[in-house]
Motif scaffolding. Structure first.
Motif, PDB file in Angstrom:
ATOM      1  N   VAL A 146      36.004 -80.758   7.528  1.00  0.00           N
ATOM      2  CA  VAL A 146      34.756 -80.010   7.735  1.00  0.00           C
ATOM      3  C   VAL A 146      34.957 -78.638   7.105  1.00  0.00           C
ATOM      4  O   VAL A 146      35.914 -77.931   7.424  1.00  0.00           O
ATOM      5  CB  VAL A 146      34.401 -79.853   9.224  1.00  0.00           C
ATOM      6  N   GLU A 147      34.076 -78.300   6.180  1.00  0.00           N
ATOM      7  CA  GLU A 147      34.122 -76.993   5.534  1.00  0.00           C
ATOM      8  C   GLU A 147      33.126 -76.064   6.223  1.00  0.00           C
ATOM      9  O   GLU A 147      31.936 -76.380   6.314  1.00  0.00           O
ATOM     10  CB  GLU A 147      33.793 -77.118   4.048  1.00  0.00           C
ATOM     11  N   PHE A 148      33.623 -74.939   6.720  1.00  0.00           N
ATOM     12  CA  PHE A 148      32.773 -73.915   7.332  1.00  0.00           C
ATOM     13  C   PHE A 148      32.647 -72.761   6.346  1.00  0.00           C
ATOM     14  O   PHE A 148      33.638 -72.123   5.990  1.00  0.00           O
ATOM     15  CB  PHE A 148      33.388 -73.425   8.643  1.00  0.00           C
ATOM     16  N   ILE A 149      31.419 -72.524   5.898  1.00  0.00           N
ATOM     17  CA  ILE A 149      31.167 -71.481   4.905  1.00  0.00           C
ATOM     18  C   ILE A 149      30.319 -70.374   5.538  1.00  0.00           C
ATOM     19  O   ILE A 149      29.294 -70.653   6.178  1.00  0.00           O
ATOM     20  CB  ILE A 149      30.464 -72.061   3.666  1.00  0.00           C
ATOM     21  N   LYS A 150      30.736 -69.126   5.357  1.00  0.00           N
ATOM     22  CA  LYS A 150      30.029 -68.009   5.975  1.00  0.00           C
ATOM     23  C   LYS A 150      28.578 -67.954   5.500  1.00  0.00           C
ATOM     24  O   LYS A 150      28.291 -68.066   4.312  1.00  0.00           O
ATOM     25  CB  LYS A 150      30.739 -66.693   5.657  1.00  0.00           C
ATOM     26  N   LYS A 152      29.139 -65.777  11.103  1.00  0.00           N
ATOM     27  CA  LYS A 152      28.418 -67.028  11.302  1.00  0.00           C
ATOM     28  C   LYS A 152      28.711 -67.975  10.142  1.00  0.00           C
ATOM     29  O   LYS A 152      28.924 -67.537   9.010  1.00  0.00           O
ATOM     30  CB  LYS A 152      26.922 -66.771  11.418  1.00  0.00           C
ATOM     31  N   PHE A 153      28.688 -69.280  10.451  1.00  0.00           N
ATOM     32  CA  PHE A 153      29.090 -70.272   9.462  1.00  0.00           C
ATOM     33  C   PHE A 153      28.133 -71.468   9.444  1.00  0.00           C
ATOM     34  O   PHE A 153      27.532 -71.811  10.465  1.00  0.00           O
ATOM     35  CB  PHE A 153      30.497 -70.798   9.764  1.00  0.00           C
ATOM     36  N   LYS A 154      28.047 -72.102   8.292  1.00  0.00           N
ATOM     37  CA  LYS A 154      27.367 -73.389   8.171  1.00  0.00           C
ATOM     38  C   LYS A 154      28.436 -74.464   7.961  1.00  0.00           C
ATOM     39  O   LYS A 154      29.434 -74.239   7.275  1.00  0.00           O
ATOM     40  CB  LYS A 154      26.382 -73.388   6.990  1.00  0.00           C
ATOM     41  N   ALA A 155      28.217 -75.623   8.575  1.00  0.00           N
ATOM     42  CA  ALA A 155      29.216 -76.696   8.534  1.00  0.00           C
ATOM     43  C   ALA A 155      28.814 -77.769   7.521  1.00  0.00           C
ATOM     44  O   ALA A 155      27.641 -78.159   7.432  1.00  0.00           O
ATOM     45  CB  ALA A 155      29.351 -77.321   9.918  1.00  0.00           C
TER      46      ALA A 155
END
Length: 210
Positions: free
Chosen positions: A74-78, A92-95
């Motif tokens: 799972v990549e969490f990108i700001k 905050k991040f999008k998954a």
């Protein structure tokens, strides 16, 4: 198990043999698949790359679908505007779920539905929207973007409901042969008599040289 979605879409009997009857047999494809997942299947390994956090072998579950499983990556990108807060992280991040596959893109949607199910688990657990996921195919060394649509989510709901129904009844479907059987690791368990039959060619050759 969330991974059962792929088996179920490939062959419902194969799924039942594995997930209900607990039967398994290795072949070249399963061994190659295990080798590919050696790096991704290390739970809670985190890797930071700039504004991206990569989490490997992340456990997920869904109360709605009544499934549990593991996301390869799972990549969490700001994303300060559209992201969600993650415990232990600033900002905050999008998954984005990423599933690794041994071969190449398939004509059927088993891989896609497995990824969609992972996205639905993440949405439920993180209280967020997951709009996109990725399938990385080892054979082509390329990741394919998959849109997480409501139509695909409804397909997952339908499949998991059917799986739960079979599982509750401990029902194993009868043999239904097809071209896909040659790629199945459970050929000898599923159809021991059929798989031991001689081909027409070998039968004729045997009669000639007797």
């Amino acid at each position: 198990m969330l991974s059962g979605i792929q088996h179920f879409q490939f062959c419902k009997r194969q799924w039942a043999l594995i997930h209900i009857e607990q039967q398994w047999e290795e072949n070249v494809r399963t061994v190659q698949g295990q080798h590919l997942h050696q790096k991704t299947d290390k739970p809670f390994i985190r890797e930071k790359r700039g504004d991206k956090l990569i989490v490997r072998a992340m456990p997920v579950k869904s109360n709605e679908l009544k499934i549990t499983g593991i996301c390869d990556v799972v990549e969490f990108i700001k994303d300060f505007e559209n992201g969600v807060e993650i415990d232990g992280l600033e900002g905050k991040f999008k998954a984005y779920p990423v599933e690794y596959k041994r071969g190449k893109p398939k004509s059927h949607d088993s891989d896609v539905l497995q990824l969609i199910a992972q996205a639905m688990c993440l949405e439920e657990m993180l209280l967020c929207d997951v709009k996109v996921g990725y399938l990385f195919y080892h054979e082509i060394k390329h990741r394919v973007e998959v849109a997480i649509t409501e139509e695909k989510k409804n397909q997952v709901r339908k499949v998991t409901k059917e799986m739960l129904d079979y599982y509750g009844k401990r029902f194993t479907p009868k043999v239904k042969t097809g071209p896909f059987c040659k790629n199945c690791s459970l050929q000898n368990i599923c159809m021991p008599i059929l798989m031991n039959k001689k081909s027409v060619k070998s039968y004729i050759e045997g009669r000639i040289y007797e």
